[in-house]
Design a protein around this motif. Structure first.
Motif, PDB file in Angstrom:
ATOM      1  N   VAL A 156      80.849  70.740  23.603  1.00 42.39           N
ATOM      2  CA  VAL A 156      81.841  70.778  22.526  1.00 42.39           C
ATOM      3  C   VAL A 156      82.561  69.446  22.410  1.00 42.39           C
ATOM      4  O   VAL A 156      82.818  68.958  21.312  1.00 42.39           O
ATOM      5  CB  VAL A 156      82.841  71.926  22.743  1.00 42.39           C
ATOM      6  N   MET A 157      82.879  68.829  23.538  1.00 43.55           N
ATOM      7  CA  MET A 157      83.529  67.519  23.502  1.00 43.55           C
ATOM      8  C   MET A 157      82.618  66.485  22.849  1.00 43.55           C
ATOM      9  O   MET A 157      83.071  65.629  22.082  1.00 43.55           O
ATOM     10  CB  MET A 157      83.893  67.073  24.919  1.00 43.55           C
ATOM     11  N   ALA A 158      81.334  66.588  23.125  1.00 44.07           N
ATOM     12  CA  ALA A 158      80.383  65.633  22.537  1.00 44.07           C
ATOM     13  C   ALA A 158      80.300  65.804  21.033  1.00 44.07           C
ATOM     14  O   ALA A 158      80.224  64.830  20.286  1.00 44.07           O
ATOM     15  CB  ALA A 158      79.002  65.831  23.162  1.00 44.07           C
ATOM     16  N   ILE A 159      80.309  67.059  20.586  1.00 44.96           N
ATOM     17  CA  ILE A 159      80.246  67.318  19.149  1.00 44.96           C
ATOM     18  C   ILE A 159      81.473  66.740  18.455  1.00 44.96           C
ATOM     19  O   ILE A 159      81.387  66.194  17.354  1.00 44.96           O
ATOM     20  CB  ILE A 159      80.173  68.831  18.873  1.00 44.96           C
ATOM     21  N   SER A 160      82.630  66.902  19.074  1.00 44.45           N
ATOM     22  CA  SER A 160      83.896  66.493  18.452  1.00 44.45           C
ATOM     23  C   SER A 160      84.178  65.011  18.593  1.00 44.45           C
ATOM     24  O   SER A 160      85.137  64.504  18.018  1.00 44.45           O
ATOM     25  CB  SER A 160      85.047  67.297  19.078  1.00 44.45           C
ATOM     26  N   MET A 161      83.359  64.310  19.347  1.00 46.64           N
ATOM     27  CA  MET A 161      83.615  62.910  19.673  1.00 46.64           C
ATOM     28  C   MET A 161      83.694  62.035  18.424  1.00 46.64           C
ATOM     29  O   MET A 161      82.821  62.086  17.572  1.00 46.64           O
ATOM     30  CB  MET A 161      82.494  62.391  20.576  1.00 46.64           C
ATOM     31  N   SER A 162      84.728  61.233  18.325  1.00 45.98           N
ATOM     32  CA  SER A 162      84.892  60.336  17.185  1.00 45.98           C
ATOM     33  C   SER A 162      85.049  58.918  17.700  1.00 45.98           C
ATOM     34  O   SER A 162      85.816  58.676  18.633  1.00 45.98           O
ATOM     35  CB  SER A 162      86.130  60.749  16.381  1.00 45.98           C
ATOM     36  N   ILE A 163      84.298  57.960  17.128  1.00 50.17           N
ATOM     37  CA  ILE A 163      84.280  56.593  17.629  1.00 50.17           C
ATOM     38  C   ILE A 163      84.666  55.626  16.515  1.00 50.17           C
ATOM     39  O   ILE A 163      84.169  55.737  15.405  1.00 50.17           O
ATOM     40  CB  ILE A 163      82.879  56.219  18.153  1.00 50.17           C
ATOM     41  N   HIS A 164      85.535  54.677  16.791  1.00 49.73           N
ATOM     42  CA  HIS A 164      85.987  53.733  15.773  1.00 49.73           C
ATOM     43  C   HIS A 164      84.874  52.750  15.409  1.00 49.73           C
ATOM     44  O   HIS A 164      84.128  52.284  16.257  1.00 49.73           O
ATOM     45  CB  HIS A 164      87.211  52.963  16.264  1.00 49.73           C
ATOM     46  N   ALA A 165      84.820  52.426  14.131  1.00 53.15           N
ATOM     47  CA  ALA A 165      83.684  51.680  13.596  1.00 53.15           C
ATOM     48  C   ALA A 165      83.578  50.252  14.128  1.00 53.15           C
ATOM     49  O   ALA A 165      82.514  49.658  14.080  1.00 53.15           O
ATOM     50  CB  ALA A 165      83.777  51.637  12.076  1.00 53.15           C
ATOM     51  N   GLN A 166      84.647  49.665  14.639  1.00 50.57           N
ATOM     52  CA  GLN A 166      84.586  48.274  15.060  1.00 50.57           C
ATOM     53  C   GLN A 166      84.358  48.114  16.568  1.00 50.57           C
ATOM     54  O   GLN A 166      84.300  47.005  17.071  1.00 50.57           O
ATOM     55  CB  GLN A 166      85.897  47.566  14.672  1.00 50.57           C
ATOM     56  N   SER A 167      84.243  49.207  17.298  1.00 54.96           N
ATOM     57  CA  SER A 167      84.106  49.104  18.753  1.00 54.96           C
ATOM     58  C   SER A 167      82.654  48.909  19.156  1.00 54.96           C
ATOM     59  O   SER A 167      81.744  49.020  18.352  1.00 54.96           O
ATOM     60  CB  SER A 167      84.661  50.363  19.415  1.00 54.96           C
ATOM     61  N   TYR A 168      82.438  48.659  20.445  1.00 52.61           N
ATOM     62  CA  TYR A 168      81.102  48.472  20.998  1.00 52.61           C
ATOM     63  C   TYR A 168      80.924  49.396  22.190  1.00 52.61           C
ATOM     64  O   TYR A 168      81.872  49.768  22.870  1.00 52.61           O
ATOM     65  CB  TYR A 168      80.889  47.016  21.441  1.00 52.61           C
ATOM     66  N   PHE A 169      79.654  49.778  22.477  1.00 51.88           N
ATOM     67  CA  PHE A 169      79.400  50.709  23.573  1.00 51.88           C
ATOM     68  C   PHE A 169      78.078  50.332  24.235  1.00 51.88           C
ATOM     69  O   PHE A 169      77.044  50.317  23.596  1.00 51.88           O
ATOM     70  CB  PHE A 169      79.314  52.129  23.034  1.00 51.88           C
ATOM     71  N   GLY A 170      78.170  49.990  25.517  1.00 50.35           N
ATOM     72  CA  GLY A 170      76.960  49.656  26.253  1.00 50.35           C
ATOM     73  C   GLY A 170      76.212  48.474  25.664  1.00 50.35           C
ATOM     74  O   GLY A 170      74.988  48.393  25.739  1.00 50.35           O
ATOM     75  N   ASP A 206      87.694  80.235  20.248  1.00 50.49           N
ATOM     76  CA  ASP A 206      87.476  80.098  21.676  1.00 50.49           C
ATOM     77  C   ASP A 206      86.139  79.399  21.898  1.00 50.49           C
ATOM     78  O   ASP A 206      85.110  79.829  21.370  1.00 50.49           O
ATOM     79  CB  ASP A 206      87.458  81.484  22.333  1.00 50.49           C
ATOM     80  N   ARG A 207      86.152  78.315  22.661  1.00 46.04           N
ATOM     81  CA  ARG A 207      84.935  77.506  22.815  1.00 46.04           C
ATOM     82  C   ARG A 207      83.789  78.284  23.450  1.00 46.04           C
ATOM     83  O   ARG A 207      82.636  78.180  23.024  1.00 46.04           O
ATOM     84  CB  ARG A 207      85.248  76.251  23.648  1.00 46.04           C
ATOM     85  N   ASP A 208      84.100  79.063  24.481  1.00 48.71           N
ATOM     86  CA  ASP A 208      83.058  79.827  25.154  1.00 48.71           C
ATOM     87  C   ASP A 208      82.425  80.846  24.212  1.00 48.71           C
ATOM     88  O   ASP A 208      81.203  81.031  24.196  1.00 48.71           O
ATOM     89  CB  ASP A 208      83.633  80.557  26.380  1.00 48.71           C
ATOM     90  N   VAL A 209      83.258  81.491  23.407  1.00 46.19           N
ATOM     91  CA  VAL A 209      82.758  82.484  22.454  1.00 46.19           C
ATOM     92  C   VAL A 209      81.899  81.811  21.389  1.00 46.19           C
ATOM     93  O   VAL A 209      80.823  82.304  21.033  1.00 46.19           O
ATOM     94  CB  VAL A 209      83.927  83.254  21.798  1.00 46.19           C
ATOM     95  N   LEU A 260      80.206  78.926  21.591  1.00 43.57           N
ATOM     96  CA  LEU A 260      78.944  78.478  22.158  1.00 43.57           C
ATOM     97  C   LEU A 260      78.010  79.648  22.459  1.00 43.57           C
ATOM     98  O   LEU A 260      76.798  79.553  22.256  1.00 43.57           O
ATOM     99  CB  LEU A 260      79.186  77.660  23.421  1.00 43.57           C
ATOM    100  N   LYS A 261      78.566  80.751  22.910  1.00 43.87           N
ATOM    101  CA  LYS A 261      77.739  81.937  23.175  1.00 43.87           C
ATOM    102  C   LYS A 261      77.086  82.418  21.887  1.00 43.87           C
ATOM    103  O   LYS A 261      75.900  82.769  21.860  1.00 43.87           O
ATOM    104  CB  LYS A 261      78.603  83.052  23.777  1.00 43.87           C
ATOM    105  N   ASP A 262      77.854  82.390  20.797  1.00 44.69           N
ATOM    106  CA  ASP A 262      77.348  82.803  19.484  1.00 44.69           C
ATOM    107  C   ASP A 262      76.223  81.878  19.020  1.00 44.69           C
ATOM    108  O   ASP A 262      75.177  82.334  18.528  1.00 44.69           O
ATOM    109  CB  ASP A 262      78.515  82.771  18.480  1.00 44.69           C
ATOM    110  N   VAL A 263      76.416  80.571  19.186  1.00 44.31           N
ATOM    111  CA  VAL A 263      75.406  79.589  18.785  1.00 44.31           C
ATOM    112  C   VAL A 263      74.145  79.742  19.629  1.00 44.31           C
ATOM    113  O   VAL A 263      73.027  79.667  19.111  1.00 44.31           O
ATOM    114  CB  VAL A 263      75.967  78.161  18.902  1.00 44.31           C
ATOM    115  N   PHE A 264      74.319  79.974  20.917  1.00 48.18           N
ATOM    116  CA  PHE A 264      73.157  80.120  21.804  1.00 48.18           C
ATOM    117  C   PHE A 264      72.375  81.397  21.495  1.00 48.18           C
ATOM    118  O   PHE A 264      71.155  81.444  21.666  1.00 48.18           O
ATOM    119  CB  PHE A 264      73.589  80.097  23.269  1.00 48.18           C
ATOM    120  N   GLN A 265      73.051  82.450  21.032  1.00 48.88           N
ATOM    121  CA  GLN A 265      72.338  83.655  20.603  1.00 48.88           C
ATOM    122  C   GLN A 265      71.484  83.347  19.382  1.00 48.88           C
ATOM    123  O   GLN A 265      70.352  83.841  19.259  1.00 48.88           O
ATOM    124  CB  GLN A 265      73.343  84.771  20.297  1.00 48.88           C
TER     125      GLN A 265
END
Length: 269
Positions: free
Chosen positions: A9-23, A80-83, A85-90
């Motif tokens: 869920v954290m990965a899905i919600s992740m937001s990155i600024h357009a001017q930054s660099y990564f790796g 609820d995050r667990d609920v 994700l459980k729904d999506v996994f079903q």
């Protein structure tokens, strides 16, 4: 498992600024790789012919994680995050159990173009529905198979009818003159009780007569009926985050009769 859920869920919600660099990579390149850039790419990821970039292909849960990245992250907001994700996994389990694979040639998916039209002095938004077909020369193409929203401009296929007096044949149907004058806006109600009013024919008549004219495209949605007991829709999101591109914005676990009702409403059957 709870840690895995939170990470997804954290990965899905992740937001990155357009001017930054990564790796050492420009973030624009990262976001471009992560985005679901086309409906075709959505199908590839749904079918697991491709995966969300940077997922570990040796991970036993790569399928579930990849699947979650195909959803609009806003669907989890306030839940609820667990609920969630459980729904999506079903949903995912149903896809795998039924060996569902999305394809351009499928007769169980539809494109809906939301578009503005001019009608008299008003602007109305209608939904034009397309489905894939083949020409007589076996060439692939999209064809219009439905229209929705016509009730905004008077279309109705209700059981209500207007009738013509039974003795009118003796008067050479003179009554029809006043019917055309005073009942023009609901003239279709004079049709036989055994005759259905087809929405698509009604739409084409309005277009070809110049009564309804195209203004502009508004948005495009794709609707999928391929997964047994599920219905889901996809649209495009432009974001500066990993959760961007063509994503699932609506999905429902439903019975087959409910699925048919959704399809009939989409097509105005």
């Amino acid at each position: 498992m709870k840690r895995i859920v939170c990470l997804i869920v954290m990965a899905i919600s992740m937001s990155i600024h357009a001017q930054s660099y990564f790796g050492g990579q420009d973030i624009h390149d990262i976001l471009f790789r992560q985005s679901v850039k086309s409906c075709e790419e959505f199908m590839y990821r749904f079918n697991e012919e491709e995966y969300f970039p940077d997922l570990d292909e040796t991970d036993s849960l790569i399928g579930q994680k990849n699947f979650v990245f195909l959803f609009d992250s806003q669907l989890a907001k306030g839940k609820d995050r667990d609920v969630f994700l459980k729904d999506v996994f079903q949903f995912y389990d149903s896809v795998k159990a039924n060996r569902v694979r999305l394809s351009y040639e499928s007769k169980k998916w539809y494109a809906e173009l939301r578009a503005d039209f001019f009608y008299q002095r008003d602007t109305v938004e209608l939904g034009l529905v397309f489905q894939t077909e083949q020409t007589p020369k076996s060439l692939p193409c999209w064809m219009i198979v439905g229209i929705n929203g016509l009730e905004k401009i008077g279309y109705t296929d209700s059981i209500g009818r207007l009738t013509i007096s039974p003795e009118q044949h003796e008067a050479e149907f003179i009554e029809i003159e006043s019917d055309f004058k005073y009942s023009a806006k609901e003239f279709s109600k004079f049709r036989s009780y055994e005759a259905n009013l087809d929405a698509l024919s009604y739409f084409f008549a309005l277009i070809e007569s110049g009564t309804l004219t195209f203004d502009k495209r508004v948005s495009t949605n794709f609707h999928f009926f391929d997964v047994p007991s599920y219905f889901f829709s996809v649209r495009y999101y432009s974001r500066k985050s990993s959760n961007t591109g063509w994503l699932i914005y609506d999905y429902r676990r439903i019975k087959e009769d409910e699925k048919k009702a959704i399809l009939f409403k989409l097509l105005s059957k």
